[in-house]
Design a protein around this motif. Structure first.
Motif, mmCIF file in Angstrom:
data_model
loop_
_atom_site.group_PDB
_atom_site.id
_atom_site.type_symbol
_atom_site.label_atom_id
_atom_site.label_comp_id
_atom_site.label_asym_id
_atom_site.label_seq_id
_atom_site.Cartn_x
_atom_site.Cartn_y
_atom_site.Cartn_z
ATOM 1 N N ALA B 35 -7.645 56.724 25.790
ATOM 2 C CA ALA B 35 -7.677 57.049 27.329
ATOM 3 C C ALA B 35 -7.945 58.465 27.459
ATOM 4 O O ALA B 35 -7.048 59.432 26.997
ATOM 5 N N ILE B 36 -8.966 58.879 28.081
ATOM 6 C CA ILE B 36 -9.262 60.280 28.563
ATOM 7 C C ILE B 36 -8.851 60.651 30.005
ATOM 8 O O ILE B 36 -9.232 59.922 30.835
ATOM 9 N N VAL B 37 -7.963 61.427 30.127
ATOM 10 C CA VAL B 37 -7.532 61.858 31.315
ATOM 11 C C VAL B 37 -8.303 63.348 31.482
ATOM 12 O O VAL B 37 -8.087 64.344 31.032
ATOM 13 N N ARG B 38 -8.950 63.272 32.917
ATOM 14 C CA ARG B 38 -9.530 64.489 33.230
ATOM 15 C C ARG B 38 -9.245 65.102 34.716
ATOM 16 O O ARG B 38 -9.307 64.231 35.664
ATOM 17 N N ILE B 39 -8.935 66.319 34.925
ATOM 18 C CA ILE B 39 -8.370 66.563 36.212
ATOM 19 C C ILE B 39 -9.258 67.713 36.497
ATOM 20 O O ILE B 39 -9.484 68.934 36.073
ATOM 21 N N GLY B 92 -4.620 56.353 21.901
ATOM 22 C CA GLY B 92 -4.504 57.814 21.973
ATOM 23 C C GLY B 92 -4.669 58.319 23.315
ATOM 24 O O GLY B 92 -5.317 57.367 24.251
ATOM 25 N N ILE B 93 -4.238 59.416 23.760
ATOM 26 C CA ILE B 93 -4.354 60.042 24.990
ATOM 27 C C ILE B 93 -4.797 61.468 24.835
ATOM 28 O O ILE B 93 -4.473 62.123 24.208
ATOM 29 N N LEU B 94 -5.945 61.606 25.542
ATOM 30 C CA LEU B 94 -6.563 62.984 25.337
ATOM 31 C C LEU B 94 -6.933 63.574 26.808
ATOM 32 O O LEU B 94 -7.544 63.089 27.699
ATOM 33 N N VAL B 268 -12.713 64.692 14.385
ATOM 34 C CA VAL B 268 -11.000 64.955 13.948
ATOM 35 C C VAL B 268 -10.358 64.058 15.167
ATOM 36 O O VAL B 268 -9.266 63.252 14.731
ATOM 37 N N LEU B 269 -10.786 64.165 16.328
ATOM 38 C CA LEU B 269 -10.058 63.412 17.412
ATOM 39 C C LEU B 269 -10.336 61.734 17.226
ATOM 40 O O LEU B 269 -9.153 60.970 17.422
#
Lengths: 287, 287
Positions: B35-39, B92-94, B268-269
């Motif tokens: 899950a990608i979180v963008r603010i 995973g949380i990015l 790497v991620l």
């Protein structure tokens, strides 16, 4: 600058501050309390425990001691730590080291509530140190070094500092604290090819290896500041990492062993107990 | 030794390993997911997000994107992170960086479940790095440097390494990883009095400042290895920290920018997503 950087005055100043916070805590019905967990009968561990208890009592902190046999069931130790984590009347948990063989430092460290981890053993507190996040609790020996440097007004910003020793307990966290204080830091250790190249260019040399007499006059430049975090015994006498008698004439300032950094660590632990108590009490009030 | 240390081959090797683990996970009914979180709408953040999604899909990792307006209510963001922490189908949380002003990196970092923290942002993972506790997940850029050094068989044990830059995201964790690999590490930064003194004595110079053309031929000794982690834009062109054209003839090996370390971070991620998935699935099976 004072030539011999004694730890006693630093510890006294810290203890005075801590005593004031103990009074403040008592005025809001909080009696700061430390739980010491010791596993096994290591003699240096027992001696350090006695010193810690004495130091805590001196500033008005309560202490309860929990002792396990070296061959105790692992789960029993961890469940006692769990209980201490939950206990609202305990604000700090100190697990004595060294641990007996077969007991993993990392397992114990990860179990302690980071908010009660007054010796900065948990990954969370070590990580906060890397982030320079001041809500963390630091390992006592590296913080004792920082308190000593601060007390004697030793400028760190831009200073060339060489740290000898890269353990996760002293060398590495100390390097992080020095970087947070904007020093340039070289971290040397047993695999360093040319130790003298690093130590000779340093304004401040800090040795934390336990290798008696590792640092000779040949290692330091004239006017360097030499901080000795080593502690070893030879023929019934206590020595640091530094050849004190020979290095002292060349140094601008130097810590003795005993009587230097080691003198400050229990005062740091006490300060971190009241710091933890303050945080925990504030959190409880906000809930 | 290869003279130009390109990142592509390193990323390809990592991706191949990751694809194999994805297959293994699928065979036990686990579909690895990030899950990608963008603010906010920072353009470099959006560009990096697209690159990360592409890289994940390439190796068979699912991605869900959650986007918040820059002025979102703080508690809403934290509660979404809580939900992702609990979600058994997310491994995973990015959280994309940079964060908008007023959003604290530390608050966000402390909220992520360390076991899903595939960019090594949490204090817990940074602390495990200090401890050399291999159950941790590392920040992607420092780990990308380590993967590159490993791929090109660059010996670290006893090597004199100078790291320029001491941020908690790159410089400091990279210094810790290099110490864990038994290199001697000097960490320099903007307050360093004499940068050249440190860089000229280093076998390996690693620059991570974002200051374009900081490292000149005058900074390095003949035959040094130069790793450029910088990334800046000037007149529409991308530059690293190193004056590549002038430093390259003097260096034994050097990374290009672009095409060097930056090329490896998404690999790497992805590797850390499958590492996290593997740990989480194993834990669920043992419960």
């Amino acid at each position: 600058m004072v030539k011999v950087l004694k730890g006693k005055a630093v510890a006294e100043k810290l203890n005075k501050q801590t005593q004031q916070v103990v009074e403040d805590l008592k005025s809001i019905q909080c009696l700061p309390a430390l739980a010491i967990v010791r596993i096994g009968e290591d003699s240096s561990s027992i001696a350090y425990e006695s010193a810690a208890i004495k130091a805590m009592h001196q500033v008005g902190i309560e202490v309860s001691s929990l002792t396990f046999a070296a061959d105790s069931v692992y789960e029993d130790i961890l469940s006692v730590i769990d209980r201490l984590n939950e206990d609202k009347n305990i604000h700090g948990i100190l697990v004595m080291q060294p641990l007996p063989e077969g007991i993993s430092r990392n397992d114990i460290a990860e179990r302690i509530n980071p908010e009660k981890d007054i010796d900065g053993l948990t990954p969370t507190n070590l990580g906060k140190l890397v982030e320079n996040n001041l809500s963390g609790l630091w390992p006592s020996t590296p913080r004792a070094v920082m308190e000593l440097l601060d007390y004697y007004d030793i400028e760190l910003k831009g200073a060339d500092v060489c740290v000898i020793g890269s353990s996760p307990v002293v060398g590495k966290p100390l390097s992080m604290l020095l970087l947070n204080a904007e020093a340039t830091v070289s971290n040397c250790h047993v695999h360093t090819k040319d130790l003298k190249m690093y130590t000779r260019q340093a304004d401040i040399v800090i040795s934390a290896t336990g290798a008696i007499h590792l640092v000779t006059p040949d290692h330091i430049k004239d006017g360097a500041i030499v901080i000795d975090v080593g502690y070893g015994e030879m023929d019934g006498k206590i020595y640091g990492d530094v050849q004190y008698d020979k290095v002292e004439p060349k140094a601008a300032a130097i810590t003795p062993v005993p009587g230097g950094v080691g003198t400050i660590t229990t005062a740091v632990l006490a300060e971190q107990v009241v710091q933890a108590a303050w945080t925990l009490v504030t959190e409880q009030k906000n809930q």
